[in-house]
Design a protein around this motif. Structure first.
Motif, mmCIF file in Angstrom:
data_model
loop_
_atom_site.group_PDB
_atom_site.id
_atom_site.type_symbol
_atom_site.label_atom_id
_atom_site.label_comp_id
_atom_site.label_asym_id
_atom_site.label_seq_id
_atom_site.Cartn_x
_atom_site.Cartn_y
_atom_site.Cartn_z
ATOM 1 N N ALA A 133 15.539 5.552 9.144
ATOM 2 C CA ALA A 133 14.184 5.646 9.672
ATOM 3 C C ALA A 133 13.071 6.019 8.865
ATOM 4 N N LYS A 134 13.415 6.817 8.108
ATOM 5 C CA LYS A 134 12.468 7.289 6.940
ATOM 6 C C LYS A 134 12.245 6.058 5.952
ATOM 7 N N GLN A 141 8.758 4.033 5.126
ATOM 8 C CA GLN A 141 8.031 4.047 3.811
ATOM 9 C C GLN A 141 7.842 2.422 3.455
ATOM 10 N N SER A 142 8.783 1.774 3.838
ATOM 11 C CA SER A 142 8.681 0.213 3.439
ATOM 12 C C SER A 142 7.602 -0.380 4.427
ATOM 13 N N ASN A 143 7.328 0.153 5.247
ATOM 14 C CA ASN A 143 6.317 -0.360 6.455
ATOM 15 C C ASN A 143 7.137 -1.246 7.195
ATOM 16 N N ALA A 144 8.269 -1.332 7.311
ATOM 17 C CA ALA A 144 9.337 -2.004 8.089
ATOM 18 C C ALA A 144 9.666 -1.245 9.347
ATOM 19 N N GLY A 145 9.436 -0.025 9.571
ATOM 20 C CA GLY A 145 9.748 0.804 10.695
ATOM 21 C C GLY A 145 8.536 1.534 11.155
ATOM 22 N N SER A 146 8.402 2.093 12.421
ATOM 23 C CA SER A 146 7.406 2.584 12.731
ATOM 24 C C SER A 146 7.671 4.414 12.838
#
Length: 413
Positions: free
Chosen positions: A154-155, A159-164
């Protein structure tokens, strides 16, 4: 015829007169003899020779007694008591877990050492509980491992703007919950191990066991905090060191208090101990406790000494004599114990004055030292004490004296 008759009468009268005259001198001589006997007796009784013989008769002999001055020696002041041993530690052995008793590993009344095995309880229910707790720990550990990986992904996505950010927070919460589950499982394992360990009951210290109160096969009740009824298995008392309890009378306490100011370190000092009929005080201990109040009912104050018992011979309940030194050596009067007579609650010693008169003296006595009785007060070094012949020495009577000797009795203390 008449003339012959008259002559005959005259002759009879003359013959009668002659008989009377013969009896008169006999009576006179008898009277003279009696008077002579009386005079002779009086002369014998009251003559100077007779008086001299009575005056020279020996007088009645006076009773003979042996006297001696008290023996004076430099002795320390001691107090003697009768004490009783008690255990420093006394434990009721009770189980902290319930179950079936499967073994007893001591002999009743025997000596056990610290950590020796005493009882065992069927461990199988607690082994099952431990296995369950171990399995729960494995489950919790797996969940924690999964939560750690999910949080890491998740982190990376965040960081890659693929997760919230919300997804990261959710995975962080899952990781904390998994870690808490692991800690809970570990606690359950420690709890199960505690119960399993207490299926083996061991000696908490070296001492003597009592009799076992429960037999193998009995179902016993246990409790960790004794909030519920538990089964008493046996008693264990410590032996080394051991307490020696004794009581001071009020008078002994006053004597002790009188000399306490000269002692260093409060009341901590050496005591000497004798067992049974031993004449020697072969053991020693430390006087380390004196109560803070006298018992009103008995007029005594409780005291205690601690005695080393490395060979474990001494046992609680055993009686012993205690000797406590309370003052340094000083001149002390000693007389034979047989010369001290009890007089109700006091004591008396018979002495002989200069004119040979028996004079009793009340004395305050102490302990016996080498077979001689210590006299604390009531006598002077110049008094002549009757040491032999007390049966003939009534107070106020005259006696004849001869020199006696006061000696120590060897082998006694």
């Amino acid at each position: 015829m008449e003339t012959g008759t008259e002559l005959t009468s005259d002759e009879r009268a003359e013959s009668k007169g002659r008989g009377t005259n013969r009896r008169a001198p006999v009576r006179l001589w008898v009277a003279v003899g009696i008077a002579g006997i009386v005079i002779l007796g009086a002369w014998i009784k009251y003559s100077p020779a007779a008086s001299g013989s009575l005056a020279g008769a020996p007088p009645v002999a006076l009773p003979q007694v042996a006297v001696s001055k008290p023996l004076v020696q430099n002795l320390d002041t001691r107090l003697g008591f009768l004490g009783q041993f008690s255990a420093v530690s006394q434990v009721e052995l009770r189980a902290q877990v319930g179950g079936t008793l499967t073994g007893i590993f001591f002999k009743d009344g025997g000596i056990v050492r610290k950590d020796d095995l005493l009882f065992t309880i069927d461990p199988r229910p607690y082994e099952i509980t431990l296995a369950e707790a171990t399995a729960q720990l494995d489950v919790a550990s797996a969940r924690l491992e999964l939560a750690d990986r999910q949080l890491d992904r998740a982190k990376d996505l965040e960081q890659s703007n693929a997760g919230s950010m919300e997804n990261v927070d959710q995975r962080t919460s899952d990781q904390r919950a998994a870690r808490a589950s692991v800690e809970d499982a570990k606690a359950r394992i420690r709890d199960a191990e505690f119960d399993l360990d207490h299926c083996r009951i061991t000696a908490p210290f070296t001492g003597r066991m009592g009799t076992h109160l429960v037999s193998v096969g009995n179902l016993i009740a246990g409790s960790r905090t004794a909030t519920s009824p538990t089964t008493l298995l046996a008693m264990l008392v410590s032996l080394d060191p051991i307490y020696l309890d004794f009581d001071m009378s009020e008078s002994d306490f006053l004597v002790y208090s009188k000399y306490q100011a000269h002692l260093k370190g409060g009341h901590a000092q050496k005591v000497e101990v004798a067992l049974g009929d031993d004449n020697q005080y072969a053991r020693s201990g430390v006087f380390d406790f004196l109560d803070n109040v006298l018992d009103r009912s008995s007029g005594t104050i409780h005291a205690r000494a601690t005695v080393a018992n490395p060979n474990l011979v001494l046992t609680p309940g055993l009686f012993a004599r205690v000797r406590l030194v309370v003052a340094p050596p000083s001149p002390t009067l000693l007389v034979p114990d047989s010369a001290v007579l009890p007089d109700q609650s006091q004591h008396m010693v018979m002495t002989v004055s200069a004119d040979g008169t028996v004079a009793p003296k009340r004395v305050e006595v102490g302990e016996i030292r080498d077979g001689l009785r210590v006299i604390r007060s009531g006598l002077t070094p110049s008094d002549r004490v009757i040491v032999d012949g007390l049966l003939h020495a009534a107070p106020g009577t005259k006696v004849a004296t001869q020199d006696g000797t006061i000696r120590h009795a060897s082998g006694r203390d």
